[in-house]
Design an enzyme around this catalytic site. Structure first.
Site, PDB file in Angstrom:
ATOM      1  N   HIS A 101       5.641  -0.525  -5.191  1.00 47.31           N
ATOM      2  CA  HIS A 101       6.159  -1.599  -4.342  1.00 47.31           C
ATOM      3  C   HIS A 101       5.209  -1.898  -3.175  1.00 47.31           C
ATOM      4  O   HIS A 101       4.348  -1.082  -2.815  1.00 47.31           O
ATOM      5  CB  HIS A 101       7.534  -1.222  -3.788  1.00 47.31           C
ATOM      6  N   GLU A 103      13.183   5.785  -6.673  1.00 51.67           N
ATOM      7  CA  GLU A 103      12.448   6.692  -5.792  1.00 51.67           C
ATOM      8  C   GLU A 103      13.015   8.104  -5.877  1.00 51.67           C
ATOM      9  O   GLU A 103      14.189   8.306  -6.212  1.00 51.67           O
ATOM     10  CB  GLU A 103      12.543   6.175  -4.347  1.00 51.67           C
TER      11      GLU A 103
END
Length: 293
Positions: free
Chosen positions: A21, A107
């Protein structure tokens, strides 16, 4: 390559591209985690720009020929979904087969980090004891992430084998996985059979940095087709790992163990050259032991 192998080869994605990201508010200031849940941390303005640039880079990579399409998997976090939205600006609707949110590539769970100083102290402890097995209080270790990424990869292969991604053999299929730094490293570890020790040597991906796994003519994926040796070194790959990637770039599918003896050597050390030499050494040792009786 037989007819069956050629058919399987044609149905495989030409590339699997991992992208982290863009810069998030948490990357900029760790204090963001004390007031905002990790999954809601947004991109910064720079992160949005990085994601748009990443989209253009991905388009350049995948558009070598005329007939190509892209399929996206994305982590459910705000920063990854926002990154995908900006990446998507580089593509026309006709080039995108689809996109799927995939919770297993989220994550690493760092636990309940509302106290900034505690967060820093625990991360320092992780650096001393190793990233792979260290588990955050109320959270995950990289080993835990490995298990769910392995499960995701099984589903990914089923999607490919059952042609759920609408593969047209005349089209180059490009799979893009928008995820997180550690998750992407674990994905590569699982895919290329890297050891825990090798994983510990790897550096994290920069925000919106790409890792392009490209299918070689023999049916193996390799990082060395798109990326230079210098890049692989910078990412922390050892000379043996780089040699493996270079072999995969032109390898015959299925001959990995025959062509990568360094992998076995890392477990067993030095092997006997032949069965006869092994037997001779055992007889010599036995004779020596008996002579001492």
């Amino acid at each position: 390559m037989d007819k069956h192998s050629k058919a399987c080869h044609r149905s495989l994605p030409k590339r699997i591209i991992l992208v982290r990201h863009g810069e998030s508010q948490g990357n900029l200031d760790m204090a963001a985690y004390t007031t905002t849940p990790d999954y809601r941390i947004p991109l910064t303005r720079l992160g949005v720009e990085q994601a748009r640039t990443a989209g253009e880079k991905i388009k350049v990579v995948v558009s070598e020929g005329e007939r190509w399409k892209v399929y996206f998997y994305v982590s459910p976090y705000e920063r990854t979904r926002a990154t995908l939205r900006e990446i998507g600006r580089a593509f026309s609707r006709g080039r995108i087969i689809g996109a799927r949110e995939e919770c297993r590539i989220r994550e690493q769970d760092f636990g309940n980090f509302q106290v900034e100083e505690r967060m820093k102290a625990i991360k320092q402890t992780r650096e001393r004891f190793g990233r792979f097995f260290f588990r955050f209080p109320e959270g995950e270790s990289a080993a835990d992430v490995f298990d769910r990424v392995a499960s995701f990869m099984e589903s990914l292969w089923r999607d490919i084998e059952m042609r759920r991604l609408e593969q047209d053999e005349s089209m180059d299929l490009n799979m893009v996985i928008v995820s997180h730094g550690l998750t992407s490293r674990v994905f590569l570890m699982k895919w290329f059979k890297w050891t825990v020790e090798q994983f510990e040597m790897l550096s994290n991906l920069d925000n919106c940095e790409l890792r392009v796994m490209q299918l070689g003519p023999g049916g193996e994926y390799s990082l060395a087709i798109h990326h230079s040796r210098e890049e692989l070194q910078r990412w922390g790959l050892s000379p043996e790992m780089i040699a493996d990637q270079q072999w995969r770039a032109s390898a015959t599918h299925g001959s990995w163990y025959d062509n990568c003896p360094w992998h076995l050597d890392s477990f067993f050390g030095r092997f006997h050259d032949s069965e006869s030499s092994s037997s001779s050494e055992e007889e010599e040792e036995s004779s020596h032991n008996h002579s001492g009786d």
